[in-house]
Design a protein around this motif. Structure first.
Motif, PDB file in Angstrom:
ATOM      1  N   HIS A 106      30.057  18.308   8.541  1.00 28.66           N
ATOM      2  CA  HIS A 106      30.853  17.246   7.905  1.00 28.66           C
ATOM      3  C   HIS A 106      31.604  16.378   8.935  1.00 28.66           C
ATOM      4  O   HIS A 106      31.626  15.141   8.821  1.00 28.66           O
ATOM      5  CB  HIS A 106      31.845  17.899   6.931  1.00 28.66           C
ATOM      6  N   HIS A 135      31.583  12.417   9.971  1.00 28.86           N
ATOM      7  CA  HIS A 135      32.711  11.466  10.093  1.00 28.86           C
ATOM      8  C   HIS A 135      32.613  10.686  11.408  1.00 28.86           C
ATOM      9  O   HIS A 135      32.785   9.463  11.431  1.00 28.86           O
ATOM     10  CB  HIS A 135      34.049  12.208  10.057  1.00 28.86           C
ATOM     11  N   SER A 137      41.446  13.912   9.523  1.00 31.61           N
ATOM     12  CA  SER A 137      41.118  13.962   8.089  1.00 31.61           C
ATOM     13  C   SER A 137      42.119  14.869   7.381  1.00 31.61           C
ATOM     14  O   SER A 137      43.126  15.281   7.965  1.00 31.61           O
ATOM     15  CB  SER A 137      39.691  14.468   7.905  1.00 31.61           C
ATOM     16  N   GLY A 138      41.822  15.186   6.125  1.00 28.76           N
ATOM     17  CA  GLY A 138      42.721  16.050   5.370  1.00 28.76           C
ATOM     18  C   GLY A 138      42.716  17.478   5.896  1.00 28.76           C
ATOM     19  O   GLY A 138      43.709  18.183   5.786  1.00 28.76           O
ATOM     20  N   GLY A 139      41.602  17.894   6.455  1.00 31.83           N
ATOM     21  CA  GLY A 139      41.496  19.277   6.923  1.00 31.83           C
ATOM     22  C   GLY A 139      41.401  19.422   8.428  1.00 31.83           C
ATOM     23  O   GLY A 139      41.488  20.535   8.949  1.00 31.83           O
ATOM     24  N   GLY A 193      46.205  14.559   7.967  1.00 27.96           N
ATOM     25  CA  GLY A 193      46.136  14.171   6.551  1.00 27.96           C
ATOM     26  C   GLY A 193      46.949  15.110   5.668  1.00 27.96           C
ATOM     27  O   GLY A 193      47.584  14.682   4.690  1.00 27.96           O
ATOM     28  N   ASP A 248      49.925  14.242   3.145  1.00 31.21           N
ATOM     29  CA  ASP A 248      49.928  14.650   1.733  1.00 31.21           C
ATOM     30  C   ASP A 248      51.187  15.441   1.379  1.00 31.21           C
ATOM     31  O   ASP A 248      51.765  15.260   0.304  1.00 31.21           O
ATOM     32  CB  ASP A 248      48.657  15.467   1.418  1.00 31.21           C
ATOM     33  N   GLY A 253      48.268  10.015   1.708  1.00 36.00           N
ATOM     34  CA  GLY A 253      48.039   9.098   2.827  1.00 36.00           C
ATOM     35  C   GLY A 253      48.112   7.626   2.442  1.00 36.00           C
ATOM     36  O   GLY A 253      48.939   6.875   2.968  1.00 36.00           O
ATOM     37  N   PRO A 254      47.268   7.196   1.496  1.00 32.93           N
ATOM     38  CA  PRO A 254      47.272   5.763   1.148  1.00 32.93           C
ATOM     39  C   PRO A 254      48.614   5.311   0.574  1.00 32.93           C
ATOM     40  O   PRO A 254      49.035   4.170   0.786  1.00 32.93           O
ATOM     41  CB  PRO A 254      46.176   5.649   0.085  1.00 32.93           C
ATOM     42  N   ASP A 265      51.040   4.920   3.469  1.00 30.40           N
ATOM     43  CA  ASP A 265      50.596   3.715   4.200  1.00 30.40           C
ATOM     44  C   ASP A 265      51.220   2.466   3.562  1.00 30.40           C
ATOM     45  O   ASP A 265      51.795   1.603   4.231  1.00 30.40           O
ATOM     46  CB  ASP A 265      49.058   3.674   4.125  1.00 30.40           C
ATOM     47  N   GLY A 277      39.680  10.406   6.991  1.00 33.02           N
ATOM     48  CA  GLY A 277      40.495   9.661   6.037  1.00 33.02           C
ATOM     49  C   GLY A 277      41.713   8.972   6.639  1.00 33.02           C
ATOM     50  O   GLY A 277      42.029   7.827   6.295  1.00 33.02           O
ATOM     51  N   VAL A 278      42.421   9.637   7.543  1.00 40.40           N
ATOM     52  CA  VAL A 278      43.647   9.067   8.114  1.00 40.40           C
ATOM     53  C   VAL A 278      43.322   7.860   9.023  1.00 40.40           C
ATOM     54  O   VAL A 278      44.195   7.029   9.287  1.00 40.40           O
ATOM     55  CB  VAL A 278      44.468  10.147   8.861  1.00 40.40           C
ATOM     56  N   ASN A 325      44.438   4.486   7.994  1.00 42.83           N
ATOM     57  CA  ASN A 325      45.872   4.135   8.016  1.00 42.83           C
ATOM     58  C   ASN A 325      46.139   2.872   8.837  1.00 42.83           C
ATOM     59  O   ASN A 325      45.771   2.794  10.016  1.00 42.83           O
ATOM     60  CB  ASN A 325      46.660   5.321   8.582  1.00 42.83           C
ATOM     61  N   THR A 385      36.946   7.666   4.792  1.00 43.65           N
ATOM     62  CA  THR A 385      37.065   8.761   3.820  1.00 43.65           C
ATOM     63  C   THR A 385      35.655   9.295   3.511  1.00 43.65           C
ATOM     64  O   THR A 385      34.651   8.711   3.923  1.00 43.65           O
ATOM     65  CB  THR A 385      37.767   8.263   2.542  1.00 43.65           C
ATOM     66  N   ASP A 386      35.600  10.405   2.779  1.00 41.55           N
ATOM     67  CA  ASP A 386      34.323  11.097   2.591  1.00 41.55           C
ATOM     68  C   ASP A 386      33.269  10.206   1.935  1.00 41.55           C
ATOM     69  O   ASP A 386      33.537   9.526   0.939  1.00 41.55           O
ATOM     70  CB  ASP A 386      34.541  12.365   1.748  1.00 41.55           C
TER      71      ASP A 386
HETATM   72  O1  KG4 Z   1      38.208  12.547   5.507  1.00 46.11           O
HETATM   73  P1  KG4 Z   1      38.811  12.700   4.173  1.00 46.11           P
HETATM   74  O2  KG4 Z   1      38.427  11.744   3.090  1.00 46.11           O
HETATM   75  O3  KG4 Z   1      38.561  14.137   3.605  1.00 46.11           O
HETATM   76  C1  KG4 Z   1      38.532  15.273   4.426  1.00 46.11           C
HETATM   77  O4  KG4 Z   1      37.449  15.559   5.010  1.00 46.11           O
HETATM   78  O5  KG4 Z   1      39.620  15.889   4.548  1.00 46.11           O
HETATM   79  O6  KG4 Z   1      40.400  12.649   4.405  1.00 46.11           O
HETATM   80  C2  KG4 Z   1      41.315  12.760   3.367  1.00 46.11           C
HETATM   81  C3  KG4 Z   1      42.714  12.622   3.954  1.00 46.11           C
HETATM   82  C4  KG4 Z   1      43.818  12.878   2.940  1.00 46.11           C
HETATM   83  O7  KG4 Z   1      44.764  13.759   3.527  1.00 46.11           O
HETATM   84  C5  KG4 Z   1      44.415  11.488   2.699  1.00 46.11           C
HETATM   85  O8  KG4 Z   1      45.782  11.524   2.358  1.00 46.11           O
HETATM   86  C6  KG4 Z   1      44.187  10.841   4.061  1.00 46.11           C
HETATM   87  O9  KG4 Z   1      42.910  11.289   4.455  1.00 46.11           O
HETATM   88  N1  KG4 Z   1      44.206   9.364   3.986  1.00 46.11           N
HETATM   89  C7  KG4 Z   1      45.124   8.608   4.607  1.00 46.11           C
HETATM   90  C8  KG4 Z   1      44.849   7.256   4.254  1.00 46.11           C
HETATM   91  N2  KG4 Z   1      43.748   7.244   3.435  1.00 46.11           N
HETATM   92  C9  KG4 Z   1      43.366   8.555   3.296  1.00 46.11           C
HETATM   93  N3  KG4 Z   1      46.152   8.943   5.407  1.00 46.11           N
HETATM   94  C10 KG4 Z   1      46.935   7.950   5.880  1.00 46.11           C
HETATM   95  N4  KG4 Z   1      46.754   6.641   5.568  1.00 46.11           N
HETATM   96  C11 KG4 Z   1      45.721   6.249   4.775  1.00 46.11           C
HETATM   97  N5  KG4 Z   1      45.545   4.956   4.479  1.00 46.11           N
END
Ligand code: KG4
Ligand code: ZN
Length: 343
Positions: free
Chosen positions: A117, A121, A142-144, A169, A173, A186-187, A190, A276-277, A280, A307-308
């Motif tokens: 995964h 990314h 990312s989130g993880g 991420g 959250d 995150g969003p 932001d 995902g981050v 930002n 994002t995913d």
């Molecule tokens: O990569 P992703 O879609 O999923 C994973 O593989 O984890 O990342 C999701 C993470 C979440 O924690 C979300 O809050 C964060 O990415 N995220 C952001 C933004 N858009 C998504 N964090 C900060 N600013 C953003 N605009």
């Protein structure tokens, strides 16, 4: 007509809370990119509920794959291989995509390629940057996961730094939840941070002793929670926008300084973001400025590829496939798969 040099990959992604499928040509051209988000249902619970994620993937995967094929306007004859995320992620969620991809590979007699995964990314950066080639430094947020990865060649990854506790991420959250913004944080942070003063509160920027490229965000998260609790105990109003803007500045400072230092350490003059981050806006602005100051080229990526999504899996799968990597029907979901590892 398909020439021998055209390789078309059908890709499937189901590691967390998006059911996604895409068709990608020659590793760089996205013919379709379908994402069925489950955010609405998980929002009710304040985060991803693994059992619900698996069930939703089961409900949606057929239609999502059909739509990806229809949007791309290709028939199965034109598909050279099927790529699928097999880790890391939620095991029940991953299993839906892996089982579906295996069944399809068997029924249509196509090669199967398991994709990591996070390597997906990182590979998402190739989609909009036609001239991006390894070696480059990639900040994966990312989130993880929070990693600094040196991409030494296609499919050759070296981890330079990682978080010791929370992922970036995850910190976004958790802080969003603490200030009452809800999921996914995150969003929302932001957006709200644009109305706040990032210098209003001096939150810590943690350093990991002896590991200059590693991150730590749990102290920062606690500092934000303590600040909020302190205000509430003193019956003081706090400015939510200032809190999230100051938090966001602390995170971006930590990320950007290490990313630039890691690129320099490795003698790399290219930097990309992933995860995902990476969507930002404050992080993107800070990276752009730091790259300019340090003569490093910054490769940009659109939010939809941060994002995913499955297009990124199609890109990573393409480079695996042309390097002769494929899997048989014993491919299994590996929830804790490591970067650069193949099983
Ligand atoms: O990569 P992703 O879609 O999923 C994973 O593989 O984890 O990342 C999701 C993470 C979440 O924690 C979300 O809050 C964060 O990415 N995220 C952001 C933004 N858009 C998504 N964090 C900060 N600013 C953003 N605009
Ligand atoms: Zn992801």
């Amino acid at each position: 007509m398909k020439t021998k040099s055209d390789i078309t990959i059908l890709a499937i992604e189901s590691s967390c809370d998006e059911t996604a499928a895409a068709v990608v040509k020659n590793g760089r051209t996205v013919l379709s990119n379908v994402i069925a988000s489950q955010i609405d249902i998980h929002t009710l619970y304040g985060g991803v509920v693994p059992e619900i994620a698996s069930r939703k993937h089961m409900e949606q995967i057929n239609q999502v794959v059909d739509k990806a094929m229809a949007d791309a306007g290709v028939a199965f004859d034109a598909i050279d291989a099927i790529a699928v995320t097999y880790g890391p992620g939620l095991v029940g969620a991953l299993l839906v995509g892996v089982a579906f991809a295996k069944a399809l590979a068997y029924a249509k007699n196509k090669p199967l390629v398991g994709v990591h995964h996070i390597e997906g990314h990182i590979s998402a950066n190739y989609i909009e940057n036609a001239d991006l080639e390894p070696p480059f430094m990639c900040l994966v947020v990312s989130g993880g996961h929070t990693h600094l990865v040196a991409v030494n060649d296609y499919g050759k990854y070296e981890i330079i730094g990682r978080t010791r506790d929370d992922a970036a991420g995850e910190a976004f959250d958790k802080v969003a939840r603490a200030v009452g913004l809800g999921y996914p944080g995150g969003p929302k942070i932001d957006k709200l941070a644009k109305e706040g003063n990032p210098d209003a509160i001096e939150f810590p920027r943690a350093k990991v002793e002896g590991a200059p490229f590693d991150f730590s965000f749990s102290g920062l998260k606690s500092a934000v929670l303590n600040y909020i609790n302190g205000c509430e105990m003193k019956h003081m109003e706090f400015n939510r926008a200032d809190v999230v803007a100051s938090f966001q500045k602390s995170v971006t400072d930590s990320l950007v300084t290490r990313a630039i230092a890691a690129a320099k350490e490795k003698g790399m003059n290219k930097l990309a973001l992933a995860g995902g981050v990476a969507a930002n806006s404050a992080l993107k602005a800070a990276v752009e400025e730091a790259c300019k100051e340090n003569d490093i080229r910054y490769y940009k990526i659109s939010p939809v590829y941060c994002t995913d999504n499955a297009a990124m899996i199609g890109v990573a799968g393409y480079y695996e496939y042309i390097n002769g990597v494929s899997d048989d029907l014993s491919l299994n979901a590996i929830p804790n798969l490591k970067i650069g590892e193949r099983k």
